[in-house]
Each structure stands twice: as C-alpha cells, then as structure tokens.
Design an enzyme around this catalytic site. Structure first.
Site, mmCIF file in Angstrom:
data_model
loop_
_atom_site.group_PDB
_atom_site.id
_atom_site.type_symbol
_atom_site.label_atom_id
_atom_site.label_comp_id
_atom_site.label_asym_id
_atom_site.label_seq_id
_atom_site.Cartn_x
_atom_site.Cartn_y
_atom_site.Cartn_z
ATOM 1 N N ILE A 132 0.833 -1.179 0.025
ATOM 2 C CA ILE A 132 -0.008 -0.102 -0.150
ATOM 3 C C ILE A 132 0.928 1.160 -0.064
ATOM 4 O O ILE A 132 0.316 2.369 0.068
ATOM 5 C CB ILE A 132 -1.079 0.197 1.344
ATOM 6 C CG1 ILE A 132 -0.220 0.045 2.527
ATOM 7 C CG2 ILE A 132 -1.809 -1.111 1.003
ATOM 8 C CD1 ILE A 132 -1.234 0.373 3.816
ATOM 9 N N GLU A 133 2.073 1.095 0.055
ATOM 10 C CA GLU A 133 3.153 2.143 0.007
ATOM 11 C C GLU A 133 3.664 2.452 -1.315
ATOM 12 O O GLU A 133 3.005 2.926 -2.218
ATOM 13 C CB GLU A 133 4.026 2.279 1.197
ATOM 14 C CG GLU A 133 3.344 2.197 2.528
ATOM 15 C CD GLU A 133 4.240 2.266 3.694
ATOM 16 O OE1 GLU A 133 5.716 1.982 3.354
ATOM 17 O OE2 GLU A 133 3.967 2.323 4.855
ATOM 18 N N MET A 134 4.759 1.571 -1.503
ATOM 19 C CA MET A 134 5.660 1.859 -3.048
ATOM 20 C C MET A 134 5.216 0.583 -3.715
ATOM 21 O O MET A 134 5.298 0.680 -4.980
ATOM 22 C CB MET A 134 6.952 2.060 -2.758
ATOM 23 C CG MET A 134 7.126 3.445 -2.442
ATOM 24 S SD MET A 134 8.949 3.570 -1.725
ATOM 25 C CE MET A 134 9.687 4.756 -2.674
#
Lengths: 328, 346, 628
Positions: A132-134
């Site tokens: 959900i980040e990178m």
C-alpha cells in the site's frame, strides 16, 4: 544483592528529592546534564554516497507505478513528512499510519512506530515492499534503475558489487543521516546562548521537565530512544474508537501481551512542522497532542498557560534543515 | 560277255565327264557316274559293281565313309579313293576303315587310272561273275603281272562272303589254328620298345612273338618262322621298313602288316596303301585297345585268308616305287621270301 | 581382465593421469588442512570480547540510570543498539555456521544469544517502567500533601486514609516492603469506596489521580526491580565466557588436528619427493638408453645406406639382364609366330592346291582323252587317205575299195553314233572352264595376299569378301552355304591384305565351327554362313554369322589370346584370332563376338572409313596369310 540495591535506591531517591525541592528553574546552569542534548552540527557521511542516496530518495522508480518516491511521504520541505494523517501510496491507496519525519531519524535507535527496523538501512526496504506504499521490490527497482546509465556508473564507482538492493538501502540511509536539523533556537540555548529562546519557551521547557514529559522525550532527539505504552493512565480500550492493527504497536513485532499499545517514543524535534501527531494522526494540533499526552501518559492536569508554554517550547525545537545549505 | 560295272562318284560333274570320257573306248567296262553318295550307294546295293571310285570331298558324306558303307554292302566291290586333297585323316581311315584298294590323287594319269581299274576289276570279277577267262584279250594287254609272276591258284569256286569280317571282340580268341604262327614286331629304335612289350605281354601266351631289331633279324624271322602279323614301328629308318612292307605284301601276301607310325606321313601312308596294302596304319599315339583290336582283326583276317587264299588277290599291290637306292638286303629278302612261298606251296 | 585393460595405451594414460591428479589433489588437501584460518577466530573472539565489554558498560549505564546518574536513555539505547549490531556480526560469523564442527559451539552460542536477547528486552521494559515510575514518584508528593490539606476539612477520614497511604507509599518507595504494598492496596480500596462522598469535582479528580499514580507505583516498582535484576544478572557474562572457552578449545583441537595434518603432509611430501626422485632417475636412465640406441641406430643406418647403394647397382645389372632376356623372348616369339604362320600357310596352301587340283584333274584327264579321240580321228583320216589312194588306184568299185569304204563308213558311223564331236566339245568346254577356274583362283590368291600392297589404301570390302570366299571355297564348298547380305559400302582406307586375312580367318573359323557341329551328329547337314555388311556412323560393319557349334564362356574370354585354340594338336595354330584382333586394332576398328552354344556365333567387325593418322605401316602387323 537485593539489599544492596534497596540501599542504593534509598540513597538516590533521597538525593532526587533534595534536588527536586530546589527551584526548578535554574536555567543558567547549562551543563551536559540536561536531559535534552543539542544536535551535533556535523555528520560524517560520504558526500558522493549521500548524493546518490538523495537521487534515490527522490526517485519515483522505487515504486511500482513510478508515482511514489521516499520524498512523496517524507517531504523534505514539509518537515520530512507529508503533513497528512495517513500517507498515500501507489494507485492512490491511503495508508494506515502517520508518516514520521525523516529529519533527525538517524538519531532514533529504532525505525518505524513499532521499532521493527534496527537501522535506517533496514527501514528503506519497508515502504518499497509495502503493497500500500510503494508496492515494489528490489528486482523491479533494479531493473528500472539499471537502465539509467548514471546510476550504473555511480553504483559501480561507490560499491564494488554495483546496483543491488542492499546498496540502494545503504545509499539512501547515508543520505538520511545527513538530514539533521541542528542549530535550533533551543539548541543554541543549550549551547549557552541564554537569549536564544524566549521566556515563554524557557518556561515551557521547565514545565516540560517538571510535569514529566521529559521522562520519555529526552536525549538528543527529544525522544526516539525508548518504547512506551500509549495509555499508561488512560487505557486505549477506554476509548470508544476501534482498535486497528497499527494501534497494537510493538505487539505486532514481539507478540507479547505486555507489548500491546507500546510504541517507540517519537522525536519531538520537528513537531512544529509535522502535524498531525501520533501514530494515527489523531491529534491535529500540537495543543491537542499535548492535551492527550497529559491525559494518557502523565495522568495529571495542567493549566492552559502551562500547556501553551510547552507548545511554544516544542516549536522552538525545530532546527534548520542542513541539506539546503549543502553538505558538510 | 558281261561288262564289268564301274562306278565313279564325285560331286564335281566335270570330273565325272572327264572320267567317263576317259573310259569311253574301254569296252570292257560299263561306266556309271554318280553325283551323290546316296545315289551311289543305292546303285551298289542294287547291282553288282566291280569297282567303285570315289572322291573324298563330298557334301554330306566323305568318300571314305561311302567306301566304308560300300564295303559293308558289297565287300567284293573294289574300292578306290580318288581325291585331290591329301587329308591325313582321310588317308588313315581309308586304310583302316575303308580298306581301299588304291588311293589315287588328282590329277591322275589316264593310263595309270585305267590300269588300276582294270586290275581291280579283274580281282572283283573273280568273285562277282563267273571267272572271266584270262584269255579274253583286249587290244591293249592289261594282264597284270601278278598272274604271271605268282603261283597263287585261282579258284573257281566262289566263296562265301561274310559281311562282318572283322570281329569287334576285344578278347583274345584262339584264332590261329596252329600255334606256330606268330607275330613279328619290328623294333628298329628305342621308341618302339613300348609296342613290342605290349605285344609280348598281350600275346605271348598264345603266339610266338619275335622281335626284330634290324633288317637281318627281320629276314631271318620271316624266313624261318611262320608270321601271321607284322607290327612294324615306323620311326627312324622308316623308308627301309616301308619298302620292306611293300615287298612283303608282294612276296608274302598272307602276312598282315600293321604300321605304327611315329608321325603320320600322308605320302608314306598312300604308298603303303598302294604298294604295300598295309592292313592298318596307326599313327602315334596309339591306344592299347586300338592296337589290340587291330592285331586281333589282323589275326582273324590272316586265318580267313589262310582258309581262302583267293582273298589275297584283293590285296594285289603295285610295284614298289622306292626312292631309295636298292639296299643290300633287298635281294636277300626277295630270295628268302620266294623260298618261303615255295615252301608254302609245298 | 585388469591386465588387458592396463595394456591398452589409452587406458594407461588415463590411469596415469588420474594417479597424478590424485597425488596432487591429496597434497593440496593436506596442505589445505594444515591451514587454519586463525583470522576468523581472532575476529570472532574479538567480537565476542567487544560484546562482552559492551555488556559490562551496558550494566553500568543501567545502574547509573537507576541511580539517577544519567540524564537520559541515550547511552543505554546506544549501547543496546551497538550490542544488537555486534550480536548480528557474531551471528553472521563462522560460529553460526551449520557445519559439523561448529555444532558443539552452537549450544553455547545459542545460550549467549538468548541471554543477550533477554537482556535487551528487560532493558526496554526497564526504561519504560522507570520513566513512568520516576514521574509518579515525583508527582505523588506534590499532589498528595496538597490534596490532604484540601480534603482535611471536608473529608477527614479520606484525609487520614490518604495520610496513611502517603506514609505507606513513601515507605514502600524507600524500602519496597511487601507489607506496605499490601496495606497500600487496602487503603486505596478504602479510599476508592469513599471517593463518591467527595463533593468537589476537582478534589475527586485529584484523589483519583493520586490513587492511579499510587497504583502505578505499586505495580511498577517491583517490576522495575525485577527488570534491573534481570539486566544485571542476565548471565550474559558467563555465557560469553563459556562461549569463548568452547571456541578456543575448539580451535585448540583444530590446531592439533592441523598439526597432525602437517605431520602427515610432511611425510606425504617426503614420500612424493622420493617417488619423484625415483621416477626422475628412471627417466634419466631411459634417456641414457635412448641415447645409446640412437647411436646404434645411426651406425646401422650408415650400413643400410651402403647396402642400398650396392643393391641399386645389382638391380641395374639385373635389369640389364632382364631386358636382354626380354628381347630374346620377343625374338623367339616372333620366330614362333613366323613358324606358325608357315605351318598355317602350308595348310592353307594345301587347301588352295586341292582347289586347283580338281580342275587340273579333269583338264589333264580330258587332254589325254582328247588325245585318244584325236588318235582315232587321225586313224580315220589315214584310213580315209588310204581309201582315197585305193579309189584313186583301183577306182570305186573294187572290192578292196568297197571294203575300205565300208570300213570307213562304219568308223564314221561309230564316231557319229558315239557322239564323239559333242563329247569332245564338251570336254574342251570343261577344260576351258577349268583353266578359267584355275586362273580365277590364282588371281584371287594374288588379290588376297596383295603382297605388293602393304600400305593403307582405298579398298572395296565386297571385293575382298569375294576373293576371300574363293580362297576358302575348298573349305566351305561341302560344309556350308554362304549367304550374303550386302548394303552399299563406301571404299574404306585399310591395308587390304590384312583385312582379307581377317575375313579369311573368320570364314575358316565359321567353317570349322560348322564342321564341329556336323561331327557330332549322324547325318551331315549343310551349315550356313551369313555375311552381312552395312554402314553406320562413318564406320563399315561386316558380320560373319555361322550356324556352328557356338562358343562357350571359357573360350569367349580367351579366344583372342595368342596360341589359344580349341582344335586338336597340329590342326590349329591358335594365332588366327589374336592376329585378327591386332589387325583390327591397328585399323582402329572394333570386333565383337556374340555366341550361343549349339546355335552359332556372330563376329562383327567395325572399321572406320577414314584413317586419320595411320599413314605409315605398323610393323607389328603381319601382312601374311594366316588361318587360325
């Protein structure tokens, strides 16, 4: 042995009492005995390495869809955070935890709210691999970056094994170590400049100490060197709010009951620029944060002027972002 | 007066015309000519011919073959071979199988031919017609000498003529009545040794074998012993021997001579036919069987001739025409022979 | 079988190479074994030691902190971090390898690590607890006096409880007495029950604060002591010592082992050296041998060379002798061929002689006969003349005359009746014919032999065939029928006498073949010789086909060989076909034979019409008559 310790305790306790009975405000006596230490004015980092790290820090190719770089959430112009409650990852996904500041993160003895990373190097891998980040991985990243001749050249210069995940981590970490904010007003004060801060700020500092905030928010980084339960006096469970996974804090790492709701004590150095506050970004303003702290952690009340002074003090902690001036 | 029938056989018509014309003025003869052997044979079968004169080289059948058949069919017909080709095989078979009276080569001499034919006719007449009185004169005197010279009686009785004179039997038959008659082998050189040895081994038990190594011995044997068959080995010094054989036939025609020749010589063979009426001419290599057969048949014929001396007339020979200088032994031989014959007659 | 294997050179080299490989590898192995990497040991030991030292410092810091001598947790945290790093290092060192020999140490290592981890955890707990406890311990006195004062008037019982609590808790803080603790809890419970009786919100809040803080103290204080104990007495020290001991003893063993290996290596090297020396010696000896045999070889070589020269000389001599002999043989062969030719010629001539004898026969006969006739005629003429004289003397009517005339008339009648005239004419005609025939034969003989012409010249083949047939007439007349199938042929360039020779040879052979057949059967049949000529591809072809006995396979292969004949001794020379084939070769022609046993044979000659280069006569071709 126990008796010895007991005796010790007694002895030291007495001295503590004596000391405490003395007027607290003794601002003239600046010594190395202050619980807060000024940020060193220099760091020892390889220039080229830091430069490479900076490139990578700002490189969006570290994310799957090339939309997110480290800087996206740890904006160097926004106090090292994105000044949002939760960060936005790839595909516009909203995260679940508030991004801590990258500034002075080198002084934290652990990284992440739950302290799962021992070093800055370790931390770099976290967001890169977080879906959900990178949402990427080193293979992908390396594939992308190896098309860049510049990177190839730099990596081959600086690392004997060239472009690898470990080396990317190392470069970025080295860059992050350069992100210190020395010479804040308060640091200048600590260094002997009595007029660096205002009276209110001084008062704030005194209150900070006397009310006991200093117990956890101490050291060079005004925090970041210990874990503490969030909700010593007021339990989290008292709240009507739901408990998320992130709220469990260190428990996620150690799986010990006693570690539930235990977090790394964050650094307060850049709080003036890193609203909202706490792991869930639940305190929108500093004042709110201070209020909550008093309630949860201190278990006591304080009049407004005290809290305001503390806020002022906290603001005075912010130093200059060194990197703007160029590396040392 | 019955004329003697003579038959000329040749595939060349011109030859026949020539021969016919040659005998035109000879009234004694009734001349027949034939172009083919088949026709000739038919004629001979159909009638009594005194003489048949045939060419050797003819299509389908050779002259010798024809004469052979004629001998079988009409053994009393005198057979003369008249040929331009001195084929050795023809010569030998004419002797051995055809038993020809004379062998004449082309071109011929008319007179000689007529003489020969007369001779032959005379001999044949003895057996075919009633005896032709010798007194029958011709314009030319063709009376042969032999009638004058010899003392062989001319019998009036016709004899039985058997068709198969010579037996084909290979076994030793006790053919001669008297064991005294023997075989003389003329072994004048080493090469003939095998022949003499063979003759010895084969016939020793039945006949006295004499072996003569030179002329003197030969004369001695001939004068002192009764010889039925002479086996003459013609090797070196064959001229002598052939002369001897010729004379022998003249003087003592009873003996049958077998010439075993080292190598076949056509002239020699022809001379031996005409002048010696040699019984067999066997050029080497001669097989033992052949030799034995020949000797046996010679012995049979000797017996036959002994019983019927008139048969000897058929083998009247020409006078010896020897190229050699008369040998010292010639006279001795002749005198010895004449003594012998006189004795015989007695 | 092993013997067999070792005998083959391939396996030998293979074995030797593997042997050498083994020797070297064992040497390497031994050497390798003697080497002990002390460095890693040293490094790791240093690391352990460092960690141990750090451990000590850690304890000191913690104690300092507990004695309130440090002002923040930075030091402890730094040490703790460092310890974690060092711990990581050790874990990634050889100690943590899963190798067999390291298993012994694993136990002590695991132990050590466990203690370290425990220590860390306890340290964290300590920090957290201490911070809170400190705050509470500081805050409590501040608030509790104040609150007691405030509440004394309104709720004196609570105030007394609070005082009790205060003394208890102070005691507990100082002396950590369990009894105090218990009593404190009781007091708290009592106060809690009474709290609702307090009217002022503020005070209520204060009291609840106080109570919560006291509870915290009561809870955290024993824990803190525990944590501190655990940290100080974590046993990491012993564990690290043990680890070091084990490690060093382990290495001691390794060193011993290495020493043993060194010894073994020494021995092995010595043995290897001895073997090498031995082999070297062998090599040296073999070199000496090789040198020796080399010298021998050289001397032998020289000798050989001499012999070789000698041999060459001898060979030359022999060759000379051989070539002389060859020449002699050639001469003899030529003589033989010549004599064969002579013999054949004799035969041939005999045939020709016979051919001539026949006409001569009847010519001769006729001459004599006509002589006879003439004598009769002359007789008659003389009689006529006598008669005429008589007439003249006596006149016609005398008896004598009449008698004489009667006699004459009779004579004339005889002459007429007996057809003297026609017969004589016939005989004369015959004679003329015969003479012509002889003439013909002689001409053909001349034509045939053509002794005057031995060069290549234009020649009419049909003429040649005709003259050849005439020459061979005697042989063919009773044996076979000649059938001719001529096509138009151009004149060809050839040596005519030779070609005639060839034709004669073939025709005679054909005749003989037919005779052969006839000999085998009862009734003689006329055979057939077919002579066919045709022209094709600038060549002329003559086919001589006979209905003779045919040629069998063996003969077919050999019939062109000189002196090969199927005829009896003395009948054939065996040279006919061989010379025929030579002549044809000389004319650059072709000769083919096809034959079927019992049916017949066919010889086909092909001759080129034009001879390009063959101008001069080939001496090897014999222009004489030859009949095979």
């Amino acid at each position: 042995m126990k008796k010895n310790i007991k005796k010790n305790n007694f002895f030291y306790f007495s001295i503590t009492l004596l000391l405490l009975s003395l007027p607290i405000a003794n601002t003239n006596a600046l010594s190395k005995h202050e619980p807060i230490q000024p940020i060193p004015l220099q760091v020892n980092v390889n220039k080229k390495l830091a430069a490479l790290g900076k490139m990578l820090f700002q490189d969006k190719r570290l994310s799957k869809d090339n939309s997110i770089s480290c800087e996206s959430c740890h904006n160097l112009n926004k106090g090292g955070t994105d000044q949002k409650q939760f960060s936005t990852g790839i595909n516009g996904t909203i995260g679940s935890i508030n991004a801590p500041t990258v500034y002075n993160s080198g002084f934290n003895y652990r990284q992440f709210w739950d302290g799962r990373a021992d070093t800055l190097e370790e931390q770099v891998a976290g967001p890169v691999h977080n879906p959900i980040e990178m949402g990427s991985n080193w293979e992908e990243v390396i594939t992308k970056l190896s098309k860049d001749k510049n990177y190839i050249q730099l990596f081959s210069e600086l690392y004997h094994d060239g472009l690898t995940g470990k080396n990317i981590q190392n470069a970025i970490a080295n860059f992050e170590r350069t992100l210190i904010t020395p010479n804040s007003k308060f640091d200048q004060y600590l260094r002997g400049n009595k007029n660096a801060i205002t009276l209110d700020e001084k008062k704030g500092y005194d209150y900070f100490k006397s009310y006991g905030c200093i117990a956890c928010h101490q050291g060079v980084n005004v925090g970041g060197n210990m874990f503490q339960k969030f909700g010593v006096f007021k339990k989290n469970s008292d709240n009507s709010q739901e408990i998320n996974k992130v709220d469990l804090g260190r428990y996620n790492v150690t799986k010990k009951e006693s570690d539930k709701f235990v977090f790394k004590v964050p650094s307060l150095r850049m709080v003036s620029q890193t609203a909202p506050y706490f792991h869930d970004g639940s305190a929108k303003t500093l004042r709110e944060a201070v209020d909550m702290m008093f309630e949860y952690q201190l278990g006591r009340q304080a009049p407004d002027h005290v809290k305001d002074a503390i806020v002022k003090f906290l603001i005075s902690l912010a130093g200059t972002t060194l990197y703007q001036k160029g590396d040392q | 007066m019955n004329k003697s029938k003579i038959l000329f056989v040749d595939d060349e018509k011109r030859i026949l015309r020539s021969l016919d014309a040659a005998f035109k003025f000879e009234d004694e003869f009734e001349v027949y000519t034939s172009n083919s052997a088949e026709e000739a044979l038919r004629l001979v079968k159909g009638d009594q011919f005194h003489v048949i004169i045939s060419d050797q080289r003819m299509p389908e059948v050779t002259g010798v073959e024809l004469l052979e058949k004629v001998r079988e069919v009409s053994p009393n017909t005198m057979r003369i071979l008249l040929t331009g080709y001195a084929d050795m095989d023809a010569i030998i078979s004419s002797i051995n199988e055809g038993e020809v009276f004379r062998y004449i080569t082309k071109p011929w001499n008319n007179k000689e031919l007529k003489d020969t034919v007369y001779q032959a006719s005379r001999i044949a007449s003895q057996y075919l017609n009633e005896a032709t009185p010798l007194s029958k004169t011709k314009k030319e005197d063709h009376t042969p000498d032999f009638i004058k010279g010899t003392e062989i009686p001319i019998l009036s009785d016709p004899l039985e003529i058997s068709a198969n004179v010579i037996t084909q039997d290979n076994t030793n038959i006790n053919i001669c009545e008297s064991l005294q008659e023997g075989i003389l082998v003329l072994e004048f050189d080493e090469k003939a040794k095998s022949i003499s040895e063979f003759v010895k081994t084969e016939y020793e038990s039945q006949y006295p074998i004499s072996i003569a190594h030179n002329m003197d011995q030969t004369i001695e044997s001939l004068s002192q012993k009764k010889i039925a068959v002479v086996v003459a080995c013609l090797g070196t010094g064959r001229g002598e021997i052939s002369t001897l054989l010729k004379l022998l036939k003249k003087e003592y025609p009873l003996a049958n001579t077998l010439a075993v020749a080292d190598r076949a010589d056509a002239d020699e063979a022809i001379a031996l036919i005409n002048q010696g009426q040699v019984y067999r001419y066997l050029p080497k290599p001669v097989s033992k069987g052949r030799l034995k057969l020949s000797i046996n048949s010679a012995l049979v014929y000797y017996n036959k001739c002994k019983q019927n001396p008139t048969l000897l007339a058929r083998h009247f020979v020409e006078s010896v025409q020897s190229e050699q200088e008369p040998s010292p032994w010639l006279d001795r031989f002749v005198s010895a022979m004449s003594k012998l014959t006189r004795r015989k007659v007695d | 079988m092993l013997g067999q294997i070792t005998r083959s050179p391939k396996t030998k080299t293979f074995l030797i190479s593997t042997l050498i490989l083994c020797a070297i590898s064992s040497l390497g192995f031994l050497y390798f074994k003697t080497k002990i990497n002390i460095n890693t040991y040293n490094e790791t030991t240093a690391q352990i030691r460092a960690l141990s030292q750090l451990d000590e410092a850690w304890n000191v810091e913690v104690l300092k902190s507990s004695a309130n001598l440090s002002h923040n947790y930075d030091n402890i945290s730094k040490l703790s971090s460092k310890s974690r790093q060092l711990k990581q290092n050790i874990l990634s060192s050889e100690l943590n390898k899963k190798s067999q020999d390291m298993k012994i140490l694993k136990n002590s290592l695991d132990h050590y690590i466990k203690f370290l981890n425990e220590k860390e955890v306890q340290t964290e707990y300590y920090k957290s607890s201490e911070a809170i406890l400190r705050n509470s311990e500081r805050f409590l006195p501040e608030i509790i006096e104040h609150t007691i004062d405030n509440i004394r008037s309104s709720n004196p019982d609570i105030a007394s409880d609070l005082s009790k609590l205060k003394s208890k808790i102070y005691n507990y803080i100082l002396f950590s007495d369990k009894a105090d603790r218990m009593l404190s809890y009781k007091t708290i419970a009592r106060i809690k029950s009474k709290i609702k009786f307090i009217e002022k919100e503020e005070i209520r809040l204060s009291i609840s604060n106080i109570l919560s803080h006291v509870e915290v103290i009561l809870e955290l204080k024993p824990k803190l002591e525990e944590y501190l104990n655990n940290i100080i007495l974590s046993g990491t020290h012993q564990a690290s010592s043990r680890l070091l001991d084990n490690y060093s003893s382990h290495y001691g063993l390794l060193i011993k082992e290495a020493a043993n290996y060194r010894l073994a290596l020494l021995v092995y090297s010595a043995a290897l050296l001895v073997t090498l020396l031995f082999l070297a010696n062998k090599l040296r000896l073999s070199y000496i041998k090789i040198n020796h045999s080399n010298k021998k070889l050289q001397s032998v070589n020289f000798k050989l060379k001499d012999l070789n020269d000698n041999l060459e000389h001898k060979v030359k001599e022999r060759t000379n002798t051989l070539s002389k002999t060859l020449n002699q043989l050639k001469n003899s062969q030529m003589q033989l061929v010549q004599s064969a030719k002579m013999a054949a010629m004799g035969q041939m001539v005999a045939g020709i002689a016979h051919e001539i004898n026949t006409p001569l026969g009847y010519i001769n006969g006729n001459v004599e006969t006509i002589e006879c006739f003439f004598s009769k005629i002359f007789q008659l003429i003389s009689q006529i003349s006598e008669t005429l004289v008589l007439i003249d003397k006596n006149g016609f009517n005398t008896f004598q005359t009449q008698q004489a005339i009667k006699h004459l008339t009779k004579q004339i009648k005889t002459i007429q009746e007996e057809e003297y005239e026609p017969q004589v004419k016939e005989l004369i005609a015959d004679m003329q014919y015969g003479l012509n025939h002889i003439d013909d034969i002689v001409i053909n003989l001349k034509n045939f032999s053509r002794m005057d012409r031995a060069e290549f010249s234009k020649f009419d083949l049909h003429q040649g065939i005709e003259s050849t047939l005439k020459v061979a007439h005697n042989s063919t007349k009773n044996t076979c029928q000649i059938v001719k199938e001529y096509s138009d042929l151009p004149k060809i360039e050839c040596i005519s006498s030779q070609i005639n020779q060839v034709l004669l040879n073939l025709i005679i052979n054909a005749c003989d073949a037919i005779n052969e057949t006839n000999n085998k059967i009862e009734k003689k049949r006329m055979g057939l010789i077919k002579i066919k000529t045709f022209c094709k591809n600038s060549h002329v072809f003559i086919e001589v086909q006979d209905s003779g006995c045919g040629i069998d396979e063996v003969t077919l292969k050999r019939m062109f060989d000189p002196f090969y004949t199927t005829k009896d001794v003395g009948k054939g020379t065996g040279l006919g076909l061989s010379i025929t084939s030579k002549i044809i070769k000389n004319h650059k022609g072709t000769l083919r034979v096809t034959s079927k046993l019992g049916i017949g044979s066919k010889f086909t000659i092909g001759l080129p019409i034009h001879q390009s280069n063959n101008i001069h006569q080939n001496k090897s071709s014999e222009p004489l008559l030859l009949v095979g």
